[in-house]
Design an enzyme around this catalytic site. Structure first.
Site, PDB file in Angstrom:
ATOM      1  N   LYS A 117      -8.731  -0.980   5.227  1.00 31.22           N
ATOM      2  CA  LYS A 117      -7.906  -0.008   4.516  1.00 31.22           C
ATOM      3  C   LYS A 117      -6.997   0.678   5.527  1.00 31.22           C
ATOM      4  O   LYS A 117      -7.444   1.030   6.634  1.00 31.22           O
ATOM      5  CB  LYS A 117      -8.814   1.010   3.810  1.00 31.22           C
ATOM      6  CG  LYS A 117      -8.082   1.985   2.887  1.00 31.22           C
ATOM      7  CD  LYS A 117      -9.064   2.881   2.127  1.00 31.22           C
ATOM      8  CE  LYS A 117      -8.369   3.801   1.140  1.00 31.22           C
ATOM      9  NZ  LYS A 117      -9.341   4.637   0.393  1.00 31.22           N
TER      10      LYS A 117
ATOM     11  N   SER B 187      -8.652   4.814  -4.551  1.00 31.32           N
ATOM     12  CA  SER B 187      -7.509   4.572  -3.686  1.00 31.32           C
ATOM     13  C   SER B 187      -7.616   3.293  -2.840  1.00 31.32           C
ATOM     14  O   SER B 187      -6.609   2.844  -2.299  1.00 31.32           O
ATOM     15  CB  SER B 187      -7.325   5.752  -2.730  1.00 31.32           C
ATOM     16  OG  SER B 187      -8.436   5.885  -1.872  1.00 31.32           O
TER      17      SER B 187
ATOM     18  N   SER C 253     -13.220   6.221  -4.552  1.00 32.68           N
ATOM     19  CA  SER C 253     -12.171   5.307  -4.096  1.00 32.68           C
ATOM     20  C   SER C 253     -12.649   3.933  -3.635  1.00 32.68           C
ATOM     21  O   SER C 253     -11.834   3.057  -3.370  1.00 32.68           O
ATOM     22  CB  SER C 253     -11.363   5.950  -2.969  1.00 32.68           C
ATOM     23  OG  SER C 253     -10.460   6.885  -3.509  1.00 32.68           O
TER      24      SER C 253
END
Lengths: 485, 476
Positions: free
Chosen positions: A76, A151, A175
């Site tokens: 990420k 996210s 997330s």
């Protein structure tokens, strides 16, 4: 190769049936092929990846290399990796190249894993649909009209489409678990303090926790084994030995007490999600687990409390992006105040701005007691709910999200509705507990449904074995979107 | 009109840790800009603070020295505001739960003893600083100082004059150096004071205060307060009103000027720093620190008063730990124990000699053992005070131990009564006029006779002995 588990990839690499350079090249090619469809990655750097793969091959050749050596992992884009651009999905960090490695990156590097690229995400991890990225929305591989969740949407989409063997993510309010649910992959958010936050761009420090997304619980166990461990650079990281996550996978669920909160199956839960969840719990019962009803009476307070606390911390954490030392600075400005205002107005997207404003407001003189302090009190109540519930059960099960993935654009104008959708994931973050989502079927329009498994503090090994037992008996986790087969 | 002045001080003492309060970067002063800055000090994305325990230990030391309460659990909070010298956009400080609360400092103003109660002392990080025009026409930021540990020490509004405020600041300055938590270097900004000043008519409630920032010398502190008191009294006297504001002292013009008013006051949005755990201070830790503490100035001052010396001398001796220790070591080494005289010598001649050379007592070229021997030579009448000063000069210049210097320079006092009686006899025979005058009641004549004897002995006659013999002779 793209359907191979980490165990299988590791076996092939160590048996020299395939080289790390070949594996990395294979996935880089898949990323390239899927890039316009999915937009799952913000940064791909083939040269860097292949260079690391060559080093991994040399290590494997020497013998004794770690089992993840040579395996490419997507990260990420909020984990700082030396020499890599780390944008956090924001214009304000569009050209920020990290001068150091996050703890998580260090651990993967030490194991000999290869950085496959940096995945797309909601700006500063703020969002549940990945529509808040400065680099454009990520598409759901099951149906590119749909959001992948957020996210960690880029990581989830990358694993679901098998363009990455596994990925890291972070989970501040869901997330990891919600995008895992939306994309039909397995996601684990460990206990707060299990994985060091050092080098992970902060959203809300007391809620942020790094975790992983992968194709199975077994792969997650291998990921967590690398990521977990004490790091003195994060004062909130617990000095506590990690458990044998991989070795403990096969313990089975006989006698396991599964708590099902009566508040979970309310009108807020869509039927197409509720049915697969109940079926999954039934499957556990058939494997010898006992199902008990528990109650989380303060659950309904968690969303409002979260949307006070997380923005409060974010408003302060994001103050450092001021255009003075690094990151975006407005090209033209008058005085200092003007430089701040223009830089931040240009650098942050709408959702980040909204949360900075909310956070600034709730911390302001005269409002602090009514908002921040009250929310902290609610946080304690929610943690107490869980500790009461865990007296009667070993894990808690329910949905990770109240609905399946929705279409891009469907909710972006109604942020309150989007916030309310976090009701199943947020209480876990407020309490600091570990949580997982594993695929357990499909709902409307054949979009995936995730089963959330919540464990007590530090019980990741148990949770992984519980998920593993289900995945031994079912094949939801092996399903993949046909378009990427 | 009967005005009362009310003063409270906030002092920032930079702690002596080798590294910063939340990072491993060095705290050394004077390095070239931005060379002592880690990723944490730069507030790089993803970096986290880790508390330096040495800073907490020093706060505990301070708490014990002032008799304050050490919080078993204290917390760090974020003070949020934007400024280019503040990399994170917030300063990590303590707000609700400081490490130290209460306690106080004894002060001496003139010959009067006083006590200044403290409100609190808390840990925080320093900011960096702006460099204007280091690059022509532009401002730069030097972050070397960002993250340097500070102890902010806040008094109650308990002082009633500039003199009291200065006495407190000096006592505090001496104490923080004494216990080794701060080097006290005011030029380098290691010890800086802000003064809160208000005036009221006696018996009235507290007046509106102004805060004067960054007073980095005792003289500026005194001047700034005196100016501010005058300004406020005149303002109220003319029917005006004091507005609460922050003011800056301009040392060139000797006046304070407004910097920002309360209306511009920022809302700092304090909240607990989620990156740091609360600091637990166990009683065992406090005990450990207590055992490592030196004897404190106030205790020594009371000991010294017990020797019979004046409050002035006792206060001077306890100005610094090095001086007090020099005195104690010297006293322990004397064979003839005369603490009052010894104190005079330490505060007087010895201090003056070191001052001339810009040295402190820690760097004294004269060892306490040698100093004690010199003092013994005065007490046993081997040396006159005048000769002793000459010997001390020579010792300071590195000319050896006192006895060797005395012999080499022939400074030994003549106390042998045979030799002195001879000299007295000669003086009396040679000055019949003076003898006559003395007998006629002129005391001056006696001093003249002593002078004649001293001249004859080349100044080495023991004056007491000379006087005694003269009186004997003149009486017979």
């Amino acid at each position: 190769m793209h359907n191979a588990t980490l165990t299988e990839l590791s076996r092939r690499l160590h048996a020299k049936e395939v080289s790390s350079v070949e594996v990395a090249g294979y996935f880089l090619e898949r990323i390239r092929a899927a890039s316009t469809q999915l937009n799952a990655f913000i940064t791909v750097d083939e040269e860097k990846t292949l260079a690391q793969a060559r080093v991994a091959d040399a290590r494997i050749a020497q013998g004794g290399a770690h089992r993840l050596a040579g395996i490419p992992i997507a990260h990420k884009d909020l984990f700082c990796a030396k020499g890599w651009r780390t944008t956090c999905g924001s214009k304000i960090l569009e050209n920020f190249v990290a001068p150091y490695d996050a703890h998580v990156i260090e651990r993967f590097n030490a194991a000999g894993a290869v950085i496959l690229g940096k995945t797309n995400m909601d700006e500063f991890a703020m969002g549940s649909s990945n529509e808040n990225s400065y680099f454009g929305p990520v598409k759901n591989p099951w149906d590119t009209r749909a959001v992948p969740g957020g996210s960690s949407g880029g990581s989830a989409a990358a694993v679901a489409s098998r363009i990455a063997p596994a990925a890291t993510g972070t989970d501040t309010g869901g997330s990891i678990r919600q995008p895992a649910s939306f994309t039909g992959v397995s996601g684990l958010r460990p206990t707060y303090g299990r994985v060091s936050r050092y080098g992970m761009v902060a959203f809300a420090s007391s809620l942020d926790q790094a975790g992983a997304l992968a194709k199975s619980a077994e792969d997650l166990a291998m990921m967590l084994d690398v990521m977990a461990g004490f790091d003195a650079r994060d004062s909130t990281c617990m000095e506590r030995p990690k458990d044998d996550y991989v070795g403990g996978l096969a313990r089975g669920v006989k006698g396991l007490r599964i708590g099902v909160p009566r508040e979970y199956f309310s009108k807020d839960l869509a039927r197409d999600v509720g049915e697969p969840i109940l079926a999954a719990i039934d499957a556990y019962r058939r494997q010898g687990a006992a199902v008990v009803e528990v109650s989380l009476p303060n659950q309904h307070l968690s969303v409002p409390a979260y949307y006070v606390l997380a923005p409060a911390e974010a408003s302060s954490n994001l103050a450092r992006y001021d255009g003075v030392r690094y990151g975006h600075r407005a090209a033209e400005y008058g005085d200092l105040l003007d430089m701040y205002c223009k830089t931040r107005a240009q650098g942050f997207g709408a959702e980040a701005k909204r949360r900075i404003l909310i956070g600034t407001y709730v911390l302001s003189h005269g409002y602090y007691d009514a908002y921040y302090l009250k929310a902290q009190q609610i946080r304690r109540l929610i943690a107490r709910d869980f500790s009461e519930a865990f007296k009667a059960c070993d894990v808690i099960m329910g949905p990770a999200a109240p609905c399946v993935a929705y279409d891009i654009g469907a909710k972006i104008t109604d942020c309150v509705q989007m916030y309310l959708d976090d009701l199943y994931t947020i209480p876990i973050n407020l309490a600091g507990l570990p949580g997982m989502s594993i695929p357990c079927g499909f709902g409307d329009r054949a979009r995936p449904v995730g089963l959330q498994i919540v464990g007590n503090y530090w019980s990741e090994a148990l949770m992984l074995s519980v998920a593993h037992a289900y995945q031994q008996a079912t094949d939801w986790h092996t399903r993949m979107p046909a378009a990427f087969a | 009109m009967n005005w009362e002045v009310v003063i409270g001080l906030e002092t920032h003492a930079q702690l002596t840790t080798a590294s910063k309060i939340f990072s491993g970067a060095s705290t050394r002063f004077g390095a070239s800009p931005n060379t002592q800055v880690s990723a944490i000090d730069l507030a790089m994305p993803g970096t986290l603070p880790v508390l330096n325990k040495g800073a907490v230990e020093r706060a505990i030391r301070f708490g014990l020295a002032v008799g304050g309460t050490i919080a078993p659990l204290s917390a760090f909070e974020r003070k949020n505001y934007f400024y280019p010298d503040l990399p994170k956009g917030y300063q990590i400080s303590q707000y609700v739960q400081p490490v130290v609360t209460g306690g106080g400092l004894a002060i001496v103003v003139g010959d009067k003893d006083g006590f200044v109660p403290l409100t609190r002392a808390h840990l925080e990080e320093d900011a960096g600083k702006l460099l204007h025009d280091a690059v022509a026409g532009r401002s730069g930021v030097d972050l070397n100082r960002a993250g340097t540990p500070l102890l902010e020490i806040v008094t109650e509004p308990a002082m009633r004059s500039a003199a009291e405020a200065v006495a407190y600041a000096k006592a505090l300055h001496s104490l923080v150096r004494w216990i080794g938590i701060c080097d006290g270097n005011m030029q380098e900004g290691s010890f800086r004071c802000d003064a809160n000043v208000s005036v009221r008519r006696r018996g009235d409630p507290l007046g509106t205060r102004c805060e004067i920032k960054n007073l980095n010398s005792f003289r500026f502190l005194e001047k700034a307060i005196e100016f501010e008191v005058r300004r406020q009294v005149e303002l109220i006297g003319d029917g005006g009103r004091v507005v609460q504001e922050t003011r800056l002292f301009d040392p060139d013009r000797g006046e304070t000027r407004p910097m920002r008013s309360k209306e511009d006051a920022q809302d700092y949005r304090y909240f607990p720093d989620p990156d740091l755990l609360p600091v637990a201070i166990a009683p065992q830790w406090i005990e450990e620190v207590r055992r490592s503490m030196p004897a404190l100035p106030e205790a020594l001052r009371r000991d010294f008063l017990g020797y019979g010396m004046s409050p002035y001398d006792a206060a001077l001796l306890t100005e610094s730990r090095e001086k007090a220790e020099f005195f104690r070591a010297s006293l322990a080494a004397t064979k003839i124990s005369q603490p009052v005289s010894l104190a005079h010598w330490v505060n007087g001649e010895m201090s003056a000699l070191l001052n001339e050379r810009n040295l402190d007592f820690a760097a004294s070229p004269v060892a306490p053992r040698d100093f004690a021997r010199l003092h013994d030579r005065v007490q046993d009448s081997t040396l006159s005070s005048k000769a002793a000063k000459e010997v001390l000069h020579a010792m300071t210049a590195g000319e050896g131990d006192p006895d060797a210097i005395i012999e080499r320079k022939g400074l030994r006092q003549i106390s042998d009564s045979g030799a002195l009686e001879e000299a007295v006899r000669e003086a009396l025979a040679a000055n019949p006029k003076l003898v006559e005058d003395y007998r006629a009641g002129k005391e001056k004549a006696f001093n003249a006779l002593v002078g004649q004897v001293m001249k004859a002995t080349k100044g080495k006659g023991n004056p007491q002995e000379v006087s005694r013999i003269l009186r004997e002779r003149l009486a017979s």
